[in-house]
Design a protein around this motif. Structure first.
Motif, PDB file in Angstrom:
ATOM      1  N   SER A  71       0.820  -1.210   0.000  1.00 41.65           N
ATOM      2  CA  SER A  71       0.000   0.000   0.000  1.00 41.65           C
ATOM      3  C   SER A  71       0.855   1.260   0.000  1.00 41.65           C
ATOM      4  O   SER A  71       0.563   2.219  -0.707  1.00 41.65           O
ATOM      5  N   ALA A  73       3.883   1.520  -1.171  1.00 39.13           N
ATOM      6  CA  ALA A  73       4.494   1.607  -2.499  1.00 39.13           C
ATOM      7  C   ALA A  73       3.504   2.183  -3.516  1.00 39.13           C
ATOM      8  O   ALA A  73       3.872   3.008  -4.358  1.00 39.13           O
ATOM      9  N   MET A  74       2.255   1.770  -3.436  1.00 36.94           N
ATOM     10  CA  MET A  74       1.233   2.277  -4.349  1.00 36.94           C
ATOM     11  C   MET A  74       1.008   3.774  -4.108  1.00 36.94           C
ATOM     12  O   MET A  74       0.929   4.560  -5.065  1.00 36.94           O
ATOM     13  N   GLU A  76       3.138   5.916  -2.869  1.00 33.50           N
ATOM     14  CA  GLU A  76       4.327   6.614  -3.358  1.00 33.50           C
ATOM     15  C   GLU A  76       4.280   6.765  -4.870  1.00 33.50           C
ATOM     16  O   GLU A  76       4.628   7.806  -5.424  1.00 33.50           O
ATOM     17  N   ARG A  77       3.831   5.740  -5.553  1.00 32.94           N
ATOM     18  CA  ARG A  77       3.725   5.767  -7.016  1.00 32.94           C
ATOM     19  C   ARG A  77       2.719   6.826  -7.471  1.00 32.94           C
ATOM     20  O   ARG A  77       2.960   7.570  -8.426  1.00 32.94           O
ATOM     21  N   ILE A  78       1.583   6.888  -6.780  1.00 31.63           N
ATOM     22  CA  ILE A  78       0.564   7.888  -7.111  1.00 31.63           C
ATOM     23  C   ILE A  78       1.137   9.292  -6.947  1.00 31.63           C
ATOM     24  O   ILE A  78       0.957  10.154  -7.801  1.00 31.63           O
ATOM     25  N   ARG A  80       4.371  10.211  -7.001  1.00 24.64           N
ATOM     26  CA  ARG A  80       5.412  10.451  -8.010  1.00 24.64           C
ATOM     27  C   ARG A  80       4.827  10.732  -9.392  1.00 24.64           C
ATOM     28  O   ARG A  80       5.388  11.491 -10.174  1.00 24.64           O
ATOM     29  N   ASP A  81       3.693  10.096  -9.686  1.00 22.46           N
ATOM     30  CA  ASP A  81       3.066  10.274 -10.997  1.00 22.46           C
ATOM     31  C   ASP A  81       2.270  11.565 -11.103  1.00 22.46           C
ATOM     32  O   ASP A  81       1.631  11.816 -12.111  1.00 22.46           O
ATOM     33  N   PHE A  87      -2.189   9.470 -12.266  1.00 22.36           N
ATOM     34  CA  PHE A  87      -1.972   8.032 -12.085  1.00 22.36           C
ATOM     35  C   PHE A  87      -3.114   7.228 -12.695  1.00 22.36           C
ATOM     36  O   PHE A  87      -2.897   6.261 -13.409  1.00 22.36           O
ATOM     37  N   LYS A  90      -3.522   6.382 -16.528  1.00 22.38           N
ATOM     38  CA  LYS A  90      -2.749   5.264 -17.083  1.00 22.38           C
ATOM     39  C   LYS A  90      -3.559   3.966 -17.074  1.00 22.38           C
ATOM     40  O   LYS A  90      -3.279   3.059 -17.832  1.00 22.38           O
TER      41      LYS A  90
END
Length: 92
Positions: A71, A73-74, A76-78, A80-81, A87, A90
């Motif tokens: 969770s 990691a997800m 963090e990805r959101i 960063r995007d 996000f 995509k």
């Protein structure tokens, strides 16, 4: 078409005008899950706040799930995007 109109008051209370009752975030999520379309509007300004209220309700309901590494990691990805909207483009 909006089936359920919910007013959000300054004290954060949520009032379902369609059914004439106060509701919680959990109740709103249950409405959405059952197929209802909701629109949430700030009583004072008339500003539509459906997205933020649904997101906060979902976060509140799933608070314990955000402790897992997957969770985090997800999230963090959101971030960063460029946020959730970028996000989600995509995937939707």
């Amino acid at each position: 078409m909006v089936e359920v109109l919910i007013l959000k008051y300054q004290n954060r209370k949520l009032y379902d005008r369609t059914n004439s009752s106060y509701v919680t975030g959990s109740k709103i999520l249950a409405m959405v899950r059952s197929g209802c379309r909701v629109q949430i509007v700030e009583k004072e300004s008339g500003k539509v706040v459906t997205g933020p209220v649904l997101a906060q309700s979902l976060l509140d309901e799933n608070e314990n799930q955000f402790y897992s590494l997957a969770s985090v990691a997800m999230l963090e990805r959101i971030i960063r995007d460029g946020g959730f909207e970028q996000f989600s483009k995509k995937f939707l």
